[in-house]
Motif scaffolding. Structure first.
Motif, mmCIF file in Angstrom:
data_model
loop_
_atom_site.group_PDB
_atom_site.id
_atom_site.type_symbol
_atom_site.label_atom_id
_atom_site.label_comp_id
_atom_site.label_asym_id
_atom_site.label_seq_id
_atom_site.Cartn_x
_atom_site.Cartn_y
_atom_site.Cartn_z
ATOM 1 N N ARG A 104 -46.233 8.536 -8.363
ATOM 2 C CA ARG A 104 -47.113 8.819 -6.940
ATOM 3 C C ARG A 104 -47.895 9.696 -8.199
ATOM 4 O O ARG A 104 -49.090 9.474 -7.401
ATOM 5 C CB ARG A 104 -46.458 9.534 -5.968
ATOM 6 N N GLN A 105 -47.667 10.538 -8.094
ATOM 7 C CA GLN A 105 -48.095 11.519 -9.209
ATOM 8 C C GLN A 105 -49.207 11.395 -10.337
ATOM 9 O O GLN A 105 -49.753 11.800 -10.939
ATOM 10 C CB GLN A 105 -46.999 13.324 -9.392
ATOM 11 N N TYR A 107 -50.203 8.039 -10.697
ATOM 12 C CA TYR A 107 -51.001 7.107 -10.842
ATOM 13 C C TYR A 107 -52.159 7.934 -9.908
ATOM 14 O O TYR A 107 -53.107 7.630 -10.409
ATOM 15 C CB TYR A 107 -50.035 6.200 -8.796
ATOM 16 N N GLN A 108 -52.015 9.194 -9.388
ATOM 17 C CA GLN A 108 -52.912 9.518 -8.751
ATOM 18 C C GLN A 108 -53.773 10.283 -10.047
ATOM 19 O O GLN A 108 -54.775 10.106 -10.704
ATOM 20 C CB GLN A 108 -52.499 10.491 -8.625
ATOM 21 N N LYS A 109 -52.671 10.386 -11.694
ATOM 22 C CA LYS A 109 -53.275 11.196 -12.315
ATOM 23 C C LYS A 109 -54.360 10.164 -12.718
ATOM 24 O O LYS A 109 -56.007 10.322 -13.685
ATOM 25 C CB LYS A 109 -52.478 11.821 -13.406
ATOM 26 N N CYS A 112 -57.726 8.874 -10.284
ATOM 27 C CA CYS A 112 -58.218 9.955 -9.737
ATOM 28 C C CYS A 112 -58.919 10.786 -10.858
ATOM 29 O O CYS A 112 -59.862 11.654 -10.557
ATOM 30 C CB CYS A 112 -58.113 11.374 -9.202
#
Length: 309
Positions: A104-105, A107-109, A112
């Protein structure tokens, strides 16, 4: 919805595969991606393939490839990348040493912060034998000194990549593959997440000490010509020393005569020079061997059976 290809190289992972799938599904349930598993059986001798087939029958998003024999993890990684088609691609070990919740982290990196690759680093090696930890840290220090391609210490194969990164990786067609180096060599905007070392869920690692040593040597040879430069420099220094010694003994003989003494010195010098020559030939032979394997153009792996195109 965009898709995520999850590539899982497997060698004798029958005991962990079910738990792995359950954990990844549970910990990434809120990830806004459609998941597709690609399980690669690298010539396992246990029931790994049987478990893969059962999982593929149970879930319509699980697919498998099975090699005709054990070709090694590098081959399994390449096969998984080749058959992946997701907008995002990740590599994960089936032993659950790669924390699925980090996806999840990662993917956010990418979404975003516009990273192309998000890798993972172990910030400790707690639970590993001390000698293995020492050699691992020494390897990363050495390869980063010898090579222009920097590989972070503790880097794992576990990473999330965009489709563009995977396509560029697949353009690298060499047979002698060292994925950690290839990931670094292609560039792209990359960042790393750190986590504590996690012990295997079940079973034992298939990587033994001497296999890791051999893998480390291959990594250095694949990404640096410094050993060849070292061999050349060693030969040059030996030549200069031999000239100096020849001049010294010639002058000594002219001044003090030529006694029979010096036999031990002669033996030591012969052994020293012979050892240096063999060592240098070994380095050169390693590179020639790599060239020989590349010129054969053999496939990196052979697939015996699969359930995807």
């Amino acid at each position: 919805m965009k898709t995520l290809s999850i590539i899982v190289p497997c060698f004798n992972e029958a005991k962990t595969l079910n738990d792995f799938i359950c954990e990844v599904n549970r910990l990434t349930a809120d990830l806004p991606l459609t998941k597709k598993y690609i399980l690669v059986n690298d010539g396992s001798t246990d029931e790994t393939l049987v478990v893969m087939k059962k999982l593929s029958q149970q879930f319509d998003n699980i697919f498998y490839l099975s090699f005709s024999r054990n070709f090694g993890k590098e081959a399994a990684i390449l096969a998984g990348l080749t058959f992946s088609d997701g907008d995002f691609v990740t590599l994960m070990d089936a032993d659950l040493q790669d924390p699925p919740q980090l996806l999840r982290q990662m993917y956010q990196k990418i979404v975003c912060e516009n990273f192309d690759v998000v890798g993972c680093l172990r910030n400790s090696r707690q639970g590993e034998p001390i000698i293995r930890t020492l050699f691992s840290r020494s390897f990363y220090w050495l390869i980063n000194k010898l090579s222009r391609t920097e590989i972070p210490s503790g880097a794992r194969d576990f990473r999330l990549m965009t489709r563009q990164v995977v396509d560029e990786l697949l353009r690298l067609s060499e047979v002698n593959r060292f994925s950690k180096g290839l990931f670094a060599w292609i560039g792209f905007k990359t960042t790393y997440l750190t986590y504590e070392n996690i012990e295997r869920k079940a079973g034992k690692t298939s990587w033994h000490f001497w296999q890791l040593v051999s893998y480390s040597i291959d990594g250095i040879v694949n990404f640096s010509d410094a050993p060849l430069n070292f061999a050349t420099l060693t030969g040059f220094v030996s030549f200069i020393i031999s000239l100096i010694l020849a001049a010294f003994y010639m002058i000594k003989t002219l001044i003090f005569g030529d006694p029979v003494q010096g036999f031990p010195t002669l033996i030591v010098l012969l052994l020293l020079i012979g050892g240096i020559q063999l060592f240098s030939l070994g380095i050169i032979g390693k590179y020639i061997g790599k060239i020989f394997l590349e010129t054969k153009h053999r496939p990196v792996y052979v697939i015996k059976e699969k359930n995807l195109d």
